[in-house]
Motif scaffolding. Structure first.
Motif, short mmCIF file in Angstrom:
data_model
loop_
_atom_site.label_atom_id
_atom_site.label_comp_id
_atom_site.label_asym_id
_atom_site.label_seq_id
_atom_site.Cartn_x
_atom_site.Cartn_y
_atom_site.Cartn_z
N LEU A 4 0.83 -1.20 0.00
CA LEU A 4 0.00 0.00 0.00
C LEU A 4 0.87 1.26 0.00
CD1 LEU A 4 -2.74 -1.16 2.55
CD2 LEU A 4 -3.06 -0.77 0.09
N CYS A 32 3.83 1.54 -1.27
CA CYS A 32 4.36 1.68 -2.63
C CYS A 32 3.31 2.28 -3.55
CB CYS A 32 4.83 0.33 -3.17
SG CYS A 32 6.35 -0.26 -2.39
N ASP A 33 2.08 1.78 -3.45
CA ASP A 33 1.00 2.32 -4.29
C ASP A 33 0.77 3.80 -4.00
OD1 ASP A 33 0.62 -0.05 -5.59
OD2 ASP A 33 -1.10 -0.69 -4.41
N LEU A 34 0.86 4.15 -2.74
CA LEU A 34 0.61 5.53 -2.32
C LEU A 34 1.68 6.48 -2.85
CD1 LEU A 34 -1.51 6.66 -0.39
CD2 LEU A 34 0.09 6.36 1.49
N LEU A 88 -1.22 12.74 -0.50
CA LEU A 88 -1.01 11.95 -1.73
C LEU A 88 -2.32 11.48 -2.35
CD1 LEU A 88 2.20 9.97 -0.72
CD2 LEU A 88 2.01 11.96 -2.22
N PRO A 95 2.35 11.63 -7.12
CA PRO A 95 3.16 10.75 -6.27
C PRO A 95 4.65 11.00 -6.50
CG PRO A 95 2.24 9.52 -8.12
CD PRO A 95 1.65 10.90 -8.19
N ARG A 111 -2.24 14.64 -8.90
CA ARG A 111 -2.04 13.32 -9.49
C ARG A 111 -3.07 13.10 -10.59
NH1 ARG A 111 -1.46 8.53 -7.14
NH2 ARG A 111 -0.58 9.18 -5.16
N VAL A 165 -4.96 6.83 -6.35
CA VAL A 165 -4.14 5.81 -5.71
C VAL A 165 -4.90 4.49 -5.81
CG1 VAL A 165 -2.98 5.11 -3.60
CG2 VAL A 165 -3.33 7.54 -4.06
#
Lengths: 446, 512
Positions: free
Chosen positions: A118, A120-122, A243, A248, B60, B64
């Motif tokens: 998670l 890493c995804d964030l 984020l 990111p 972004r 996410v």
């Protein structure tokens, strides 16, 4: 109250089996020259007495429940779903330890793998560890990594970095000869012109915070480019909630991402335990400090998880380890994992959106009050700096009596910012509360 | 007799991100577009397009890719994971050096009080009087128990305490105009000692131990030169044995102008009986998650307060809690910056206060008598268990131990090929977490057993019976032990493959 189940009969049976006459015989190896402790301590308390006494101590502290919180500065009052507390309170997680025996620790190990994923995804990064102590020490570890990796001696650190983070880095590096150069701000963000003179072929890393300690968004893309051009790493300190909206770090060229994970479902706890976030590029995987969980299989082809790349760690490599981390903040990482999964894709975006919209609503109302001015003009996320017409400490004291936790008086960080006041607004605040806050501030300063 | 420690669930089908057979799908496999586990209140301020507030270049482009899971499915997922764990609450957990004692429930209740858990770290001091008094009083309690003159509560863990203490030691020597860069440790030391020394920019010198597992005075004498800054000693040491020559060691170290540092990992043996300050130590760190009953949290959090003698006080990190008398027995508490000799900050804010509140509650519940009962219980339990397993697994040094003992399986390895690792894995099948193995490094096939004071005689006896059964099995069917565990959710996992081609995260596609 003690928690020892040994009865007088147990004691008799046990001493007999051990083959000694008395407990004292077990201490016979301790030289008599060492005095016995004669402690001046109060008598023990029953559970009931203990609760009464600690409840009394707890009652005299202002909380984000007793007061409406407009204070941030590195720790934030966010909503925490009930399910997060429930899972984090389970004894099977809470009372286990570092999963040295993976066959009896698959629950913890899988949850840590999910947390790493998670994170890493964030961040848009490729690898992450299973937590460090807090945002400040995670940054210090990242700086140690950069100095060792590049074999260079200097850091270029933005003045927009939280001062306590900078101080922690300075403490960690004092003994490893890392000079910390400060890139000044221009307006509220890092001065790219000044950065030029501070980044050279001896710079191991450029460090910035996004949004920075004053709430302002930073020219991170440009800073990353400058760092890479000089062969330095770009380390960025992030607020994880931001984020949900902001691009990111993986997309703007960060090499290491660290940050304070407290906003991800962890209580304020007067400053800790918090959660040191640490994520990085894939090729730095074997340089990461702290625990890392990896996926593997057992002899029957069943998927399982283990602590991996342990040759980086202190219990194997001793003085050659990447760090001295042993105990970390696994429960805070589990909390963050449940939090992110509970909010999910839409909820997380909504959290970030509400933070931004409410903070801007509050900002716009506050700067319309006569005498209050924005300190900077850069875009911000959920925190912004103002200039008050009165001593912010004084305003805060009055606000406290009126039921508010006011913003951070910025003179605590920099004496030159005498009238500076750092206000944070999260999704926890309702419009009514914000309006009430603005009206109270107006009454106090007019 | 074999317990069935964990109910193994029928393995669900493999998921998108989960190749092979599995116990519980990953969160990413449970995701279903449109599900949610939490609902925010409806936005009540005017809705403005975000691009009007924050320039688009900062935003972004894709969301996410977080999993979308209902609250019900989340609870099921994490509870099924919880059931795959051994923990102090569900199993005997004799992990040596980690002091896995029972964690009293009332401490959780106290730490969760809003007046502690919902306090912002930048709250003005006047509105923090209760929490600051608690922290001040906790420092006093630690000073008394440790025999030290000052305490910092800031370090977040034991190793963080080590780093802090070593930075303090360096600053102390520098202030006296002496440049000392060496840390001396016994070869039985915890791995964090040399790692912390390296992080503090110091070089590490390891010295050998005697055949009785103690510090060799002659080796120490040789290592202590003008460069030596600190001697780090765990007492009782990692074999669970008291360093009988600690006073001689201290005079030797002090004679050379160096400092005596105690790694407090094994403090559970000394509480209320002996104080590090009375043994010649100048500094000591405490692991509140070991000695003071803070739950270990699957790896953390803990806290690692450091106690020092008066000469080192000016070097402690900040901020510090100050108590000012207001007359009539009334005090005012405030947070202050330390003086210019301080090593600075070692972290953000004050410390792991949530853990410290639990330690305070534990100490107040125990009081003076209870404190001694803890150590006595720990020592009694360790010696009893040592006696019960002596025949099959003799202690590496056969003397009365303190809170833990180190047994060796080297005879079994020679006779049957069964190693300490195999015995550890087979213990899991019996429903017991394994002792610490292969540590300390100076004992062959080491099994380091720390029962703690909170386990009953019956639990220790059941554990000894399991070890005896494993010993019989090692003789009769060694292969059965060497391939253990057989009753756990997974059998031995391929750690070599995990490290060779690391998979430390799922790949959702959207982000990679």
């Amino acid at each position: 109250m003690d928690y020892v189940p040994i009865t007088p009969n147990d004691r008799k049976v046990m001493l007999e089996r051990i083959g000694v006459d008395s407990f004292e015989d077990l201490l016979s190896g301790i030289p008599p020259a060492i005095p016995r402790a004669r402690l001046k301590l109060p008598a023990g308390l029953s559970e009931t007495e203990l609760l009464k006494e600690t409840e009394r101590l707890a009652r005299s502290n202002a909380t984000v429940g007793s007061h409406l919180c407009f204070l941030g500065a590195g720790a934030y009052d966010h909503l925490i779903p009930s399910v997060v507390r429930y899972v984090a309170g389970r004894g099977e997680f809470l009372t286990a330890y570092t999963p040295y025996q993976p066959e009896a620790s698959q629950g913890t190990l899988q949850a840590m793998y999910e947390y790493q994923s998670l994170l890493c995804d964030l961040t848009g990064m490729e690898a992450a560890n299973a937590s460090l102590y807090d945002g400040a020490s995670a940054l210090a570890e990242a700086c140690v990594l950069a100095l060792r990796l590049t074999q260079r001696s200097k850091l270029a650190v933005s003045a927009g970095l939280h001062p306590e983070y900078r101080q922690t880095v300075e403490t960690y590096l004092k003994r490893s000869a890392g000079a910390v150069g400060l890139i000044p701000l221009r307006g509220g963000a890092t001065d790219l012109e000044a950065a030029r003179g501070l980044i050279d072929d001896q710079t191991a890393a450029v460090v910035a915070q996004m949004p920075n300690a004053f709430g302002c968004l930073e020219p991170v893309e440009e800073l990353a480019q400058r760092a890479h051009k000089a062969g330095a790493l770009f380390i960025v300190v992030v607020n994880p909630i931001s984020l949900g909206l902001l691009f990111p770090p993986g997309a703007y060229g960060a090499d290491v991402v660290v940050g304070e994970g407290q906003p991800l479902g962890n209580e304020l706890n007067f400053g800790g335990p918090y959660l040191g976030l640490f994520a990085c590029r894939e090729d730095l995987l074997r340089k990461i400090p702290g625990r890392i969980v990896g996926m593997t299989q057992d002899g029957h082809g069943r998927r399982g998880f283990v602590l991996t790349l342990q040759t980086r760690e202190q219990h194997i490599r001793r003085s050659k380890a990447t760090s001295n981390i042993c105990t970390n903040e696994a429960m805070m990482a589990l909390t963050a994992c449940v939090y992110l999964a509970a909010l999910g894709k839409e909820g997380f975006k909504e959290a970030a959106r509400q933070n931004a919209l409410k903070a801007h609503y509050a900002h716009d109302r506050l700067i319309r009050l006569k005498g209050i001015k924005p300190l900077f003009s850069e875009p911000f996320f959920n925190e912004f700096a103002l200039s008050l017409p009165e001593d912010p400490e004084l305003v805060n004291r009055k606000l406290l009596d009126a039921g508010f936790l006011g913003g951070l008086p910025l003179k605590r960080w920099d004496p030159a910012l005498k009238t500076g006041w750092l206000v944070s607004v999260t999704e926890s605040r309702t419009r009514e509360e914000i309006d009430h806050f603005v009206e109270t501030v107006w009454k106090l300063i007019r | 007799m074999e317990a069935d420690p964990v109910k193994v669930q029928a393995p669900p089908a493999a998921g998108r991100h989960s190749p092979g057979r599995l116990l519980e799908p990953l969160l990413s496999d449970l995701s279903e577009s449109g599900r949610k586990g939490f609902q925010f209140p409806k936005l009540d301020v005017p809705e403005v397009p975000i691009e009007r507030l924050i320039p688009e270049r900062f935003l972004r482009r894709e969301d996410v890719p977080l999993p979308e899971v209902s609250e019900r499915d989340l609870v099921k997922h994490f509870l099924r994971l919880a059931h795959l764990n051994f923990s102090v609450e569900t199993n005997f957990y004799p992990l040596g050096s980690c002091t896995m004692k029972y964690n009293p429930k009332v401490n959780e209740e106290i730490a969760a009080l809003a007046g502690f858990s919902k306090v912002h770290p930048c709250t003005p001091d006047p509105a923090l009087q209760g929490i600051l008094k608690l922290l001040f009083d906790l420092e006093e309690l630690f000073k008394e128990i440790l025999g030290m003159d000052a305490v910092t509560l800031q370090p977040a863990a034991g190793a963080h305490g080590e780093l802090t203490a070593l930075l303090i030691a360096s600053a102390y020597h520098r202030a006296r105009g002496s440049h000392r860069t060496k840390v001396v440790v016994p070869n039985s030391a915890h791995g964090t000692n040399p790692a912390s020394a390296a992080l503090a920019g110091l070089t590490v010198v390891e010295i050998e131990s005697t055949s009785r597992g103690r510090v060799s005075l002659s080796a120490l004498q040789r290592a202590m030169d003008k460069e030596a800054a600190v001697f780090m000693l765990t007492n009782p040491n990692t074999l669970g044995l008291f360093e009988e020559e600690v006073l001689e060691i201290a005079s030797l170290v002090h004679e050379k102008g160096a400092l005596m540092y105690m790694d407090g990992a094994n403090l559970n043996a000394l509480l209320g009986l002996f104080r590090p300050g009375d043994m010649g130590f100048d500094m000591v760190h405490v692991n509140v998650h070991k000695t003071f009953a803070i739950p270990h949290g699957s790896g953390g959090p803990g806290a690692g307060p450091v106690g020092v003698q008066a000469a080192l006080k000016p070097f402690l990190p900040g901020p510090i809690v100050v108590r000012e008398p207001q007359g009539a027995g009334v005090f005012r508490y405030r947070l202050a910056s330390p003086g210019s000799d301080s090593i600075g900050r070692v972290r953000s804010f004050f410390g792991n206060v949530g853990a410290l509140v639990r330690a305070y509650a534990y100490l107040r519940a125990l009081g003076k008598e209870g404190l001694r009962g803890v150590s006595e219980g720990a020592i009694l339990n360790a010696n009893y268990l040592k006696a019960l397993v002596r025949k099959e697994f003799p202690a590496a040094v056969d003397e009365p131990c303190l809170h833990e003992f180190v047994a060796t399986a080297k005879e079994w390895k020679a006779k049957t090929g069964v190693r300490a690792l195999d015995i550890a894995k087979r213990l899991l099948d019996h429903g017991f977490y394994a002792p610490t193995i292969y540590f300390p490094l100076i004992v062959e096939e080491a099994l380091m057993v720390e029962p703690t004071e909170t386990e009953s005689r019956q639990t220790l006896e059941a554990f000894a019976q399991a070890l005896a059964a494993i010993a019989r099995e090692a003789e009769e069917t060694p292969h059965r032990v060497q391939t253990a565990p057989h009753r756990m959710p997974v059998s031995r996992l391929d750690e070599v493959a995990a490290a060779r081609s690391p998979n430390v995260r799922w790949r959702t596609g959207a982000s990679s």
